[in-house]
Write a protein that holds these residues in place. Structure first.
Motif, PDB file in Angstrom:
ATOM      1  N   GLN A 145       0.923  -1.173   0.097  1.00 49.63           N
ATOM      2  CA  GLN A 145       0.060   0.087   0.047  1.00 49.63           C
ATOM      3  C   GLN A 145       0.820   1.274  -0.102  1.00 49.63           C
ATOM      4  OE1 GLN A 145      -3.354  -0.214   2.879  1.00 49.63           O
ATOM      5  NE2 GLN A 145      -3.120  -2.530   2.851  1.00 49.63           N
ATOM      6  N   GLY A 146       2.082   1.217  -0.759  1.00 47.26           N
ATOM      7  CA  GLY A 146       2.698   2.546  -0.927  1.00 47.26           C
ATOM      8  C   GLY A 146       4.014   2.794   0.123  1.00 47.26           C
ATOM      9  N   LEU A 147       3.972   1.585   1.070  1.00 45.27           N
ATOM     10  CA  LEU A 147       4.809   1.529   2.342  1.00 45.27           C
ATOM     11  C   LEU A 147       6.094   0.894   1.846  1.00 45.27           C
ATOM     12  CD1 LEU A 147       2.376   1.478   5.121  1.00 45.27           C
ATOM     13  CD2 LEU A 147       3.086   3.622   3.987  1.00 45.27           C
ATOM     14  N   VAL A 148       7.252   1.189   2.520  1.00 47.11           N
ATOM     15  CA  VAL A 148       8.404   0.452   2.533  1.00 47.11           C
ATOM     16  C   VAL A 148       8.727  -0.139   3.985  1.00 47.11           C
ATOM     17  CG1 VAL A 148       9.485   1.610   0.623  1.00 47.11           C
ATOM     18  CG2 VAL A 148       9.994   2.407   2.811  1.00 47.11           C
ATOM     19  N   ARG A 149       8.270   0.472   4.936  1.00 49.43           N
ATOM     20  CA  ARG A 149       8.474   0.013   6.331  1.00 49.43           C
ATOM     21  C   ARG A 149       7.289   0.388   7.239  1.00 49.43           C
ATOM     22  NH1 ARG A 149      13.896   1.997   9.065  1.00 49.43           N
ATOM     23  NH2 ARG A 149      12.747   4.028   9.248  1.00 49.43           N
ATOM     24  N   ARG A 150       6.869  -0.431   8.211  1.00 47.82           N
ATOM     25  CA  ARG A 150       6.098  -0.089   9.375  1.00 47.82           C
ATOM     26  C   ARG A 150       7.089  -0.296  10.672  1.00 47.82           C
ATOM     27  NH1 ARG A 150       1.239  -2.876   8.461  1.00 47.82           N
ATOM     28  NH2 ARG A 150       2.605  -4.958   8.451  1.00 47.82           N
ATOM     29  N   ARG A 151       6.724   0.542  11.413  1.00 48.04           N
ATOM     30  CA  ARG A 151       7.569   0.631  12.692  1.00 48.04           C
ATOM     31  C   ARG A 151       6.590   0.802  13.792  1.00 48.04           C
ATOM     32  NH1 ARG A 151      12.440   4.785  13.558  1.00 48.04           N
ATOM     33  NH2 ARG A 151      13.634   3.013  12.505  1.00 48.04           N
ATOM     34  N   HIS A 152       6.769  -0.061  14.908  1.00 48.05           N
ATOM     35  CA  HIS A 152       6.218  -0.248  16.115  1.00 48.05           C
ATOM     36  C   HIS A 152       6.880   0.385  17.270  1.00 48.05           C
ATOM     37  CE1 HIS A 152       2.352  -2.747  15.012  1.00 48.05           C
ATOM     38  NE2 HIS A 152       3.172  -2.953  14.311  1.00 48.05           N
ATOM     39  N   ILE A 153       6.273   1.289  17.921  1.00 45.85           N
ATOM     40  CA  ILE A 153       7.193   2.183  18.868  1.00 45.85           C
ATOM     41  C   ILE A 153       6.462   1.865  20.410  1.00 45.85           C
ATOM     42  CG2 ILE A 153       7.880   4.357  19.683  1.00 45.85           C
ATOM     43  CD1 ILE A 153       7.335   5.183  16.759  1.00 45.85           C
ATOM     44  N   ARG A 154       7.019   1.308  21.266  1.00 38.86           N
ATOM     45  CA  ARG A 154       6.662   1.115  22.531  1.00 38.86           C
ATOM     46  C   ARG A 154       7.268   2.360  23.777  1.00 38.86           C
ATOM     47  NH1 ARG A 154       8.097  -4.136  20.822  1.00 38.86           N
ATOM     48  NH2 ARG A 154       9.840  -4.254  22.539  1.00 38.86           N
ATOM     49  N   THR A 155       6.383   2.755  24.286  1.00 31.72           N
ATOM     50  CA  THR A 155       6.653   3.846  25.224  1.00 31.72           C
ATOM     51  C   THR A 155       6.147   3.643  26.638  1.00 31.72           C
ATOM     52  OG1 THR A 155       4.835   5.260  24.827  1.00 31.72           O
ATOM     53  CG2 THR A 155       6.656   5.507  23.378  1.00 31.72           C
ATOM     54  N   ARG A 156       6.772   4.442  27.831  1.00 25.05           N
ATOM     55  CA  ARG A 156       6.280   4.289  29.159  1.00 25.05           C
ATOM     56  C   ARG A 156       6.852   5.439  29.681  1.00 25.05           C
ATOM     57  NH1 ARG A 156       7.060  -1.056  32.526  1.00 25.05           N
ATOM     58  NH2 ARG A 156       5.651  -1.630  31.130  1.00 25.05           N
ATOM     59  N   ASP A 157       5.829   6.091  30.447  1.00 26.81           N
ATOM     60  CA  ASP A 157       6.114   7.317  30.975  1.00 26.81           C
ATOM     61  C   ASP A 157       7.007   8.205  30.238  1.00 26.81           C
ATOM     62  OD1 ASP A 157       4.679   6.397  33.377  1.00 26.81           O
ATOM     63  OD2 ASP A 157       6.374   5.175  33.972  1.00 26.81           O
ATOM     64  N   GLY A 158       6.634   8.569  28.903  1.00 26.94           N
ATOM     65  CA  GLY A 158       7.423   9.454  28.134  1.00 26.94           C
ATOM     66  C   GLY A 158       8.687   9.027  27.586  1.00 26.94           C
ATOM     67  N   VAL A 159       8.841   7.745  27.861  1.00 27.70           N
ATOM     68  CA  VAL A 159      10.243   7.265  27.329  1.00 27.70           C
ATOM     69  C   VAL A 159      10.018   6.110  26.503  1.00 27.70           C
ATOM     70  CG1 VAL A 159      12.395   5.973  28.060  1.00 27.70           C
ATOM     71  CG2 VAL A 159      11.484   7.836  29.493  1.00 27.70           C
ATOM     72  N   VAL A 160      10.920   6.221  25.313  1.00 31.96           N
ATOM     73  CA  VAL A 160      10.585   5.024  24.230  1.00 31.96           C
ATOM     74  C   VAL A 160      11.380   3.732  24.797  1.00 31.96           C
ATOM     75  CG1 VAL A 160      11.323   4.303  21.948  1.00 31.96           C
ATOM     76  CG2 VAL A 160      10.529   6.560  22.277  1.00 31.96           C
ATOM     77  N   THR A 161      10.682   2.756  24.910  1.00 28.50           N
ATOM     78  CA  THR A 161      10.932   1.434  25.444  1.00 28.50           C
ATOM     79  C   THR A 161      11.448   0.439  24.642  1.00 28.50           C
ATOM     80  OG1 THR A 161       9.152   0.818  26.117  1.00 28.50           O
ATOM     81  CG2 THR A 161      10.161   1.971  27.807  1.00 28.50           C
ATOM     82  N   GLY A 162      10.895   0.561  23.237  1.00 27.96           N
ATOM     83  CA  GLY A 162      10.731  -0.484  22.305  1.00 27.96           C
ATOM     84  C   GLY A 162      10.737   0.051  20.861  1.00 27.96           C
ATOM     85  N   VAL A 163      11.324  -0.385  20.015  1.00 27.34           N
ATOM     86  CA  VAL A 163      11.218  -0.008  18.564  1.00 27.34           C
ATOM     87  C   VAL A 163      11.415  -1.033  17.751  1.00 27.34           C
ATOM     88  CG1 VAL A 163      12.061   1.093  16.507  1.00 27.34           C
ATOM     89  CG2 VAL A 163      12.307   2.269  18.678  1.00 27.34           C
ATOM     90  N   ASP A 164      10.255  -1.693  16.825  1.00 31.49           N
ATOM     91  CA  ASP A 164      10.141  -2.889  16.225  1.00 31.49           C
ATOM     92  C   ASP A 164       9.869  -2.354  14.490  1.00 31.49           C
ATOM     93  OD1 ASP A 164      10.431  -4.938  18.025  1.00 31.49           O
ATOM     94  OD2 ASP A 164       8.664  -4.325  18.817  1.00 31.49           O
ATOM     95  N   ASP A 165      11.016  -2.673  13.713  1.00 31.62           N
ATOM     96  CA  ASP A 165      10.860  -2.409  12.545  1.00 31.62           C
ATOM     97  C   ASP A 165      10.324  -3.546  11.482  1.00 31.62           C
ATOM     98  OD1 ASP A 165      11.495   0.347  12.394  1.00 31.62           O
ATOM     99  OD2 ASP A 165      13.438   0.035  12.019  1.00 31.62           O
ATOM    100  N   GLU A 166       9.545  -3.379  10.689  1.00 32.76           N
ATOM    101  CA  GLU A 166       8.987  -4.479   9.878  1.00 32.76           C
ATOM    102  C   GLU A 166       8.957  -3.877   8.542  1.00 32.76           C
ATOM    103  OE1 GLU A 166       4.422  -6.897   9.644  1.00 32.76           O
ATOM    104  OE2 GLU A 166       4.702  -5.171  10.967  1.00 32.76           O
TER     105      GLU A 166
END
Length: 707
Positions: A117-138
């Motif tokens: 659908q016109g995309l090259v990547r999807r990224r899931h971002i996990r956060t807690r209390d204003g801090v990024v705790t996880g990044v998963d690239d697909e």
């Protein structure tokens, strides 16, 4: 991109989004107070309040996704939309954050390597209390193959400890779930989904999506019907966390304001009372309460006046015409006031005509005198010729309508009614039931009457839909709008909760397979436009009703005018547990296919047999060990109804001990099923056992009594 660089990039953007959210909250909070100027101002202020509430609740999950386009565009997705800092009125500028419900954000849930659908990547971002705790690239270029959207984020969420409250899942929704969430509102949507497929998550996120997409739904509120108060408590934080407050939650037993089910009844009686035929029974019963169309003799100003039987019959026909009993009574009273006013006027004219005989010369002189006096002498037409003008007849009608004696006459002839004693009378009278319910056998009528419990008994669950139907047929006593209010300034959910005749913008039914036909009619009365989303698993049906398919379950109310959808993937329950369900479903008589589990917990299910006199103590010990293994999570116990009290006294405080029916829709990290054979021996017990063994996300233990 290096992992640490991705974290830093998303942390920087998150901080920007947090700052922008705070600025928008401050901006919207500065809205002027005071009375709204007009309807447009009312609507604008309502929208502002909604936006402000959504922003205040969006602290967690403010940003959870990113879409990288083949054209170089980058878009972030979050719980709410955030306008860009330079996005002024009419400016063609991308939002800072896309609302997950917006059409352009849908690719986050539906894009695949086959259909990017016109995309090259999807990224899931996990956060807690204003801090990024996880990044998963697909990557979406086909270099990595997976059947799950955001597999890393999804499995991480599924492995988290359960808290006893359901959370949102907007960051990890899968394509088949998103398809249902965004499905059009063209009538009832019936969603079949086995254990762990996310039925409830889908239903609740669909509410959030519909309220975002169809703003007018919020003016009428959304009704969420669940199987039990415990279940409603479990899901209670989901919609508020998504910013939705125009929602009323209830069970079928608590749906009728001021009435609660307080006694049990046999499954056989519950099944009889659940049949759709009761709607016709109650309609015939209410029709029998109408007064006979006969000649009426009313007194006005010291004189008796007769309203002929044919005029009464026609007035009653006009008044009834599909209206509830009390509304028809009100309309008839208004017609009767007109008829009496006309009768009074006609009698006066007749009396004056008789007086005229022999006095023509005198009257002629009076007429000439009246003409000579000219207009403006203050006398009406009746002062001259005895004929009442339309204005005088209307004034007479108003005085008749305000006369207490006339009101007492109407009350005596067409009395107001109370649905509760009317239903008790019907359910405890064999002769009445035989007359109004010809489709019931003598044995079924006897079962209903015997199980009614007498005049002083409380209501059973099966009585509530009958009482609701009767209350709708009788109608409210005083109002003239059949109890259906229009939108107003009062908080809509509170108003909807306490008004029986409220018509909702949408209704969600969870564990819908448990509803009887009469309960479905309760749903339809509250949403005659049929904007309904129902989710459930026909294989988990434990109710006494006879349906074994969705067509049987909803056919009496919706016919074939409903759309079917299915969830086929089990995300919650691990493979180690789902492999047990095949033989259980066969024993339950199911012809369906259980959902396919996509995750493993790595924990083997276990089973032990202990002597019957030690089962409560062994259950307590097993629960203690499970709680130690799943620290920070939850453990639940499912047992036959006959063992629940003993087990509640034995296990640690705070550990839920429930029947299979009470366990519907709930989930724990670990589940202990006590006496599975005892559960299977209960009515529709194999279906109940299917429910019991599929409540866990990690560990299943079974404890059986034996030698």
């Amino acid at each position: 991109m290096r992992r640490d660089s991705a974290y830093a990039e998303e942390q920087e953007f998150l901080e920007r989004a947090v700052t922008r959210r705070a600025a928008l909250i401050e901006e919207l909070s500065a809205e002027p107070a005071g009375e709204a100027e007009d309807a447009l101002d009312v609507a604008r202020r309502r929208m502002v309040r909604r936006q402000l509430e959504e922003l205040r609740r969006a602290e967690d999950g403010l940003v959870f996704g990113r879409l990288d386009g083949a054209d170089g565009t980058i878009r972030r997705v979050g719980r709410v939309g955030l306008r860009s800092e330079d996005q002024g009125t009419g400016a063609d500028v991308e939002p800072l954050v896309l609302d997950w419900r917006a059409p352009v954000a849908r690719a986050f849930y539906t894009a695949t390597a086959v259909d990017p659908q016109g995309l090259v990547r999807r990224r899931h971002i996990r956060t807690r209390d204003g801090v990024v705790t996880g990044v998963d690239d697909e990557p979406l270029d086909g270099s990595v193959g997976t059947e799950l959207v955001g597999e890393g984020a999804l499995l991480a969420a599924l492995d988290q400890r359960r808290t006893g409250r359901m959370g949102t899942a907007i960051a990890t929704l899968q394509r088949e779930q998103d398809d249902i969430i965004r499905a059009g509102v063209t009538g009832p949507l019936i969603v079949q989904g086995g254990p762990g497929t996310g039925k409830t998550v889908v239903a609740l996120h669909r509410v959030a999506y519909l309220l975002f997409t169809h703003q007018r739904m919020a003016e009428r509120a959304v009704l969420v019907l669940g199987p039990s108060p415990r279940f409603l408590e479990y899901i209670g934080q989901v919609l508020p966390a998504l910013g939705e407050t125009a929602v009323v939650s209830a069970t079928c037993d608590t749906l009728l304001p001021g009435v609660r089910a307080s006694r049990a009844e046999s499954r056989d009686v519950a099944e009889i009372k659940g049949r759709a035929l009761w709607q016709g029974v109650l309609e015939r019963y209410v029709t029998s309460l109408l007064p006979p169309a006969r000649e009426l003799k009313l007194r006005w100003a010291g004189e008796f006046h007769l309203i002929g039987a044919e005029a009464v019959r026609q007035a009653m026909g006009s008044a009834v015409r599909g209206r509830p009993y009390h509304r028809a009574r009100k309309v008839f009273a208004e017609l009767l006031h007109h008829l009496l006013a006309e009768a009074v006027a006609e009698q006066r004219e007749t009396m004056l005509a008789e007086m005229e005989q022999g006095y023509e010369d005198i009257l002629a002189r009076i007429d000439r005198s009246a003409r000579d006096d000219g207009p403006g002498d203050g006398r009406s037409g009746s002062d001259v010729d005895g004929v009442l003008s339309e204005e005088e007849i209307e004034d007479l009608r108003e005085r008749i309508a305000d006369d207490p004696a006339i009101a007492r006459f109407v009350e005596a002839w067409w009395p107001t009614r109370d649905p509760e004693p009317l239903l008790r009378t019907l359910l405890t009278d064999r002769t009445l039931l035989a007359g109004f319910a010809p489709d019931l056998t003598a044995a079924e009528i006897d079962a209903v009457v015997t199980g009614a419990g007498g005049p002083a008994a409380g209501w059973a669950s099966g009585d509530i839909p009958l009482l609701d139907a009767l209350a709708a047929l009788i109608g409210d006593r005083a109002d003239g709008d059949d109890g259906i209010p229009g939108p107003g300034g009062e908080f809509v959910a509170e108003r909807a909760r306490r008004e029986r005749g409220w018509v909702y913008g949408h209704v969600v039914v969870d564990e819908a397979q448990e509803l009887s036909e009469m309960q479905w009619l309760m749903v339809l009365r509250r949403c005659p436009g049929r904007s309904v989303t129902a989710v459930g698993d026909i294989d988990q049906t434990e109710a006494p009703h006879r349906h074994t398919s969705w067509a049987q379950a909803v056919g009496a109310v919706f016919g074939d005018r409903w759309t079917a959808a299915e969830l086929t993937v089990c995300y919650r329950t691990p493979r180690e547990v789902m492999e047990l369900t095949g033989p259980i479903l066969v024993a339950a008589g199911s012809t369906g296919t259980p959902p396919r589990a996509v995750r493993s917990s790595g924990v083997a299910h276990w089973q032990r047999t202990v002597s019957p006199d030690r089962i409560a103590g062994e259950a307590a010990s097993a629960v203690q060990r499970m709680r130690e293994r799943w620290t920070g999570g939850t453990v639940g116990v499912v047992a036959p109804a006959t063992r629940v009290e003993e087990l509640r006294a034995a296990v640690e405080a705070g550990v839920p001990v429930v029947t299979a029916t009470q366990a519907k829709g709930l989930e724990w990290d670990a589940t202990l099923v006590v006496d599975p054979d005892g559960i299977a021996a209960e009515p529709r017990g194999w279906n109940g056992l299917y429910v019991a063994v599929t409540r866990c996300t990690q560990e299943l233990g079974r404890l059986s009594p034996g030698a």
